[in-house]
Enzyme design. Structure first.
Site, PDB file in Angstrom:
ATOM      1  N   ASN A 290       0.864  -1.179   0.000  1.00  0.00           N
ATOM      2  CA  ASN A 290       0.000   0.000   0.000  1.00  0.00           C
ATOM      3  C   ASN A 290       0.901   1.229   0.000  1.00  0.00           C
ATOM      4  O   ASN A 290       1.625   1.484   0.967  1.00  0.00           O
ATOM      5  CB  ASN A 290      -0.925   0.007   1.218  1.00  0.00           C
ATOM      6  CG  ASN A 290      -2.011  -1.068   1.123  1.00  0.00           C
ATOM      7  OD1 ASN A 290      -2.433  -1.627   2.107  1.00  0.00           O
ATOM      8  ND2 ASN A 290      -2.454  -1.366  -0.081  1.00  0.00           N
ATOM      9  N   ARG A 292       0.795   4.321   0.521  1.00  0.00           N
ATOM     10  CA  ARG A 292       0.088   5.456   1.135  1.00  0.00           C
ATOM     11  C   ARG A 292       0.059   5.260   2.643  1.00  0.00           C
ATOM     12  O   ARG A 292       0.522   4.248   3.142  1.00  0.00           O
ATOM     13  CB  ARG A 292      -1.356   5.445   0.614  1.00  0.00           C
ATOM     14  CG  ARG A 292      -2.024   4.078   0.892  1.00  0.00           C
ATOM     15  CD  ARG A 292      -3.486   4.039   0.534  1.00  0.00           C
ATOM     16  NE  ARG A 292      -4.016   2.696   0.472  1.00  0.00           N
ATOM     17  CZ  ARG A 292      -4.499   2.022   1.500  1.00  0.00           C
ATOM     18  NH1 ARG A 292      -4.478   2.547   2.723  1.00  0.00           N
ATOM     19  NH2 ARG A 292      -4.969   0.805   1.348  1.00  0.00           N
TER      20      ARG A 292
HETATM   21  P1  ADP Z   1      -5.926  -0.116   4.856  1.00  0.00           P
HETATM   22  O1  ADP Z   1      -5.268  -0.851   3.726  1.00  0.00           O
HETATM   23  O2  ADP Z   1      -5.388   1.236   5.091  1.00  0.00           O
HETATM   24  O3  ADP Z   1      -6.044  -0.952   6.070  1.00  0.00           O
HETATM   25  P2  ADP Z   1      -8.584  -0.405   3.690  1.00  0.00           P
HETATM   26  O4  ADP Z   1      -8.196  -1.490   2.764  1.00  0.00           O
HETATM   27  O5  ADP Z   1      -9.653  -0.653   4.682  1.00  0.00           O
HETATM   28  O6  ADP Z   1      -7.392   0.233   4.469  1.00  0.00           O
HETATM   29  O7  ADP Z   1      -8.977   0.860   2.823  1.00  0.00           O
HETATM   30  C1  ADP Z   1      -9.086   2.139   3.373  1.00  0.00           C
HETATM   31  C2  ADP Z   1     -10.008   2.982   2.541  1.00  0.00           C
HETATM   32  O8  ADP Z   1      -9.471   3.196   1.271  1.00  0.00           O
HETATM   33  C3  ADP Z   1     -11.378   2.371   2.328  1.00  0.00           C
HETATM   34  O9  ADP Z   1     -12.322   3.405   2.253  1.00  0.00           O
HETATM   35  C4  ADP Z   1     -11.220   1.668   1.010  1.00  0.00           C
HETATM   36  O10 ADP Z   1     -12.461   1.487   0.358  1.00  0.00           O
HETATM   37  C5  ADP Z   1     -10.325   2.634   0.270  1.00  0.00           C
HETATM   38  N1  ADP Z   1      -9.441   1.961  -0.686  1.00  0.00           N
HETATM   39  C6  ADP Z   1      -8.407   1.152  -0.403  1.00  0.00           C
HETATM   40  N2  ADP Z   1      -7.797   0.735  -1.524  1.00  0.00           N
HETATM   41  C7  ADP Z   1      -8.459   1.311  -2.549  1.00  0.00           C
HETATM   42  C8  ADP Z   1      -8.319   1.289  -3.981  1.00  0.00           C
HETATM   43  N3  ADP Z   1      -7.366   0.572  -4.582  1.00  0.00           N
HETATM   44  N4  ADP Z   1      -9.193   1.996  -4.702  1.00  0.00           N
HETATM   45  C9  ADP Z   1     -10.164   2.716  -4.107  1.00  0.00           C
HETATM   46  N5  ADP Z   1     -10.342   2.782  -2.781  1.00  0.00           N
HETATM   47  C10 ADP Z   1      -9.516   2.101  -2.010  1.00  0.00           C
HETATM   48 MG    MG Z   2      -4.530  -5.226   1.477  1.00  0.00          MG
END
Ligand code: ADP
Ligand code: MG
Ligand code: ADP
Length: 452
Positions: A290, A292
């Protein structure tokens, strides 16, 4: 250092970033959709610019309006938060071309690592263990079947651009693969505007363990240890913690080294997370990166005392990392719970509405990251996450006890939330003993259904 930053996001993460900027003496610009006129981030920033109607495609994903807002207000940098444009290489590129700093890695790296099937190929070349599967994207259903039969069922069919647990399907047989293929393709097209799929072996009963990294633009990189995010619903995390109960010092160092390889091989800078699955034999496999800040970054902040968002800003401004690996130490245990406006009884369907009365917990070692307030109406068009409670204790037992008492203090009247559901997990004996994997909630549900 920047004097003004625009935050291209909403909700708790936008508030989180605004807070970091204020503490650093940096002016903030919020962007908001018509549905977020009264939102916390809109109110807290020094300036706020409306960028379009409620639908995120027309507002929070509207690159032109966001860049115009940055130009109009004289913001020198854009923090994308998570979700929305945070992993959009095209956006990062046009920021750079417009002379606005994108607070994240370079667009070249987002392009390499943001696509999940491509990043696996790159990691394999760098000598990082990856989950066996298709080499790059799938060309057709028949190719998918061929690969699946070679690696053996069950397999996971996944969208290359996927995120948030969407665009993933577990399949047990060629027949199931046949049915799932067009469905996942459609889902991926709708959710991510990209229907590229890949496939990998299903790792049975794994733990999700991820490594947080920080790297500057001068080639220095460190890791900040792990987070265990195995408690998931629909392949999305709801409870995260650190340290992981399955890691010992040797495995932590090994995974940290693999994460560093990933950073070096991709030319990564800024904050990032390398997600791994750890199987029953304690073998670990790269799953995705990720590129970000993540939802659960506060867990690491509580463990290390490092403010990850401030470090992101410093790195983006060109500063050298202020720590070496030796400077990093971890204290106690941290757990995070994601409070969502959703109904756990109805397959976690989102439940927007108006909050009539609100009380959020506090006290020693309890951190709340949120953007909700009493009287706030949750727009139905965005993510259902309302708040994060993060509890730090001297050990796991105390962190759990703290989280339980914190959840007991929560009052969110007027809408359905998962607060009671989270409490039940914390009370579970298997959870308490660290005896769980990513199938924990599914197994619990099946046991319950059998009893009924
Ligand atoms: P993390 O990886 O930070 O634990 P999540 O997978 O729960 O978080 O995602 C965090 C937020 O970002 C959620 O609202 C999710 O829908 C959005 N999100 C994550 N990845 C993507 C992506 N590739 N495209 C669009 N939205 C994303
Ligand atoms: Mg993941
Ligand atoms: P996202 O981009 O939505 O975060 P991930 O690829 O990180 O998707 O996977 C999300 C979750 O799905 C993982 O944390 C894990 O629980 C499950 N998962 C993904 N791939 C596999 C796999 N090959 N085997 C077992 N579980 C998997």
């Amino acid at each position: 250092m920047f004097s003004k930053i625009l935050i291209a996001n909403r909700g708790e993460i936008a508030v989180r970033i605004i807070r970091a900027c204020k503490e650093m003496g940096i002016k903030t610009v919020a962007v908001y959709s018509e549905a977020d006129k009264e939102a916390m981030h809109t109110r807290l920033a020094d300036e706020a610019v409306c960028i379009g109607p409620a639908s995120s495609g027309k507002s929070y994903l509207n690159m032109k309006n966001i860049l115009e807002a940055a130009c109009l207000t004289g913001a020198e940098a854009i923090h994308p938060g998570f979700g929305f444009l945070s992993e959009n290489a095209h956006f990062a590129r046009i920021c750079e071309e417009s002379n606005i700093c994108f607070i994240g890695p370079s667009y070249v790296v987002i392009d390499k690592m943001g696509n999940k099937s491509h990043s696996k190929e790159l990691m394999k070349k760098a000598g990082v263990p990856v989950i066996p599967g298709s080499e790059g994207k799938l060309e057709s259903l028949s190719q998918a079947k061929e690969i699946a039969s070679k690696i053996g069922y069950p397999v996971m069919l996944k969208a290359s651009s996927g995120g948030g647990g969407k665009g993933i399907r577990l399949v047990y047989s060629p027949k199931e693969l046949e049915d799932a293929y067009p469905l996942v393709k459609q889902e991926a097209r709708n959710a991510f505007q990209d229907d590229e799929l890949y496939l990998e072996k299903y790792i049975e009963n794994p733990r999700h363990v991820e490594i947080q990294v920080l790297a500057d633009k001068h080639g220095n990189a460190i890791h900040l240890g792990e987070r265990d995010c195995s408690i998931q619903r629909r392949n999305q995390k709801i409870i995260e913690e650190s340290p992981s109960t399955v890691l010992d010092e040797t495995l932590r160092n090994k995974m940290g080294k693999a994460a560093m390889k990933a950073v070096k091989a991709s030319g990564y800078y800024n904050a990032g997370t390398i997600e791994f699955l750890v199987d029953k034999n304690k073998d670990f496999y790269f799953m995705e990166m990720n590129t970000r800040v993540q939802v659960e970054h506060p867990v690491t902040e509580m463990q290390t005392g490092i403010d990850i968002v401030k470090e992101q800003i410093r790195i983006a401004a060109g500063e050298t990392l202020r720590f070496t690996q030796k400077d990093i130490s971890f204290s106690g245990h941290t757990i995070e719970c994601r409070i969502n406006a959703e109904n756990p009884e109805k397959n976690f369907i989102p439940c927007p509405g108006t909050i009539q009365e609100l009380n959020l917990p506090g006290g020693n070692g309890v951190r709340i990251d949120t953007a909700i307030y009493s009287g706030y109406t949750i727009p139905p068009v965005y993510d259902s996450m309302l708040a994060k409670i993060i509890c730090h204790g001297e050990d796991r037992k105390e962190a759990i006890a703290k989280m339980k008492r914190a959840l007991e203090e929560v009052v969110i009247d007027g809408i359905t939330t998962n607060v009671d559901f989270l409490y039940e997990i914390l009370e579970d004996v298997d959870f308490e003993e660290g005896n769980f994997d990513t199938s924990f909630l599914e197994v619990k549900k099946q046991k319950k259904e059998k009893l009924l």
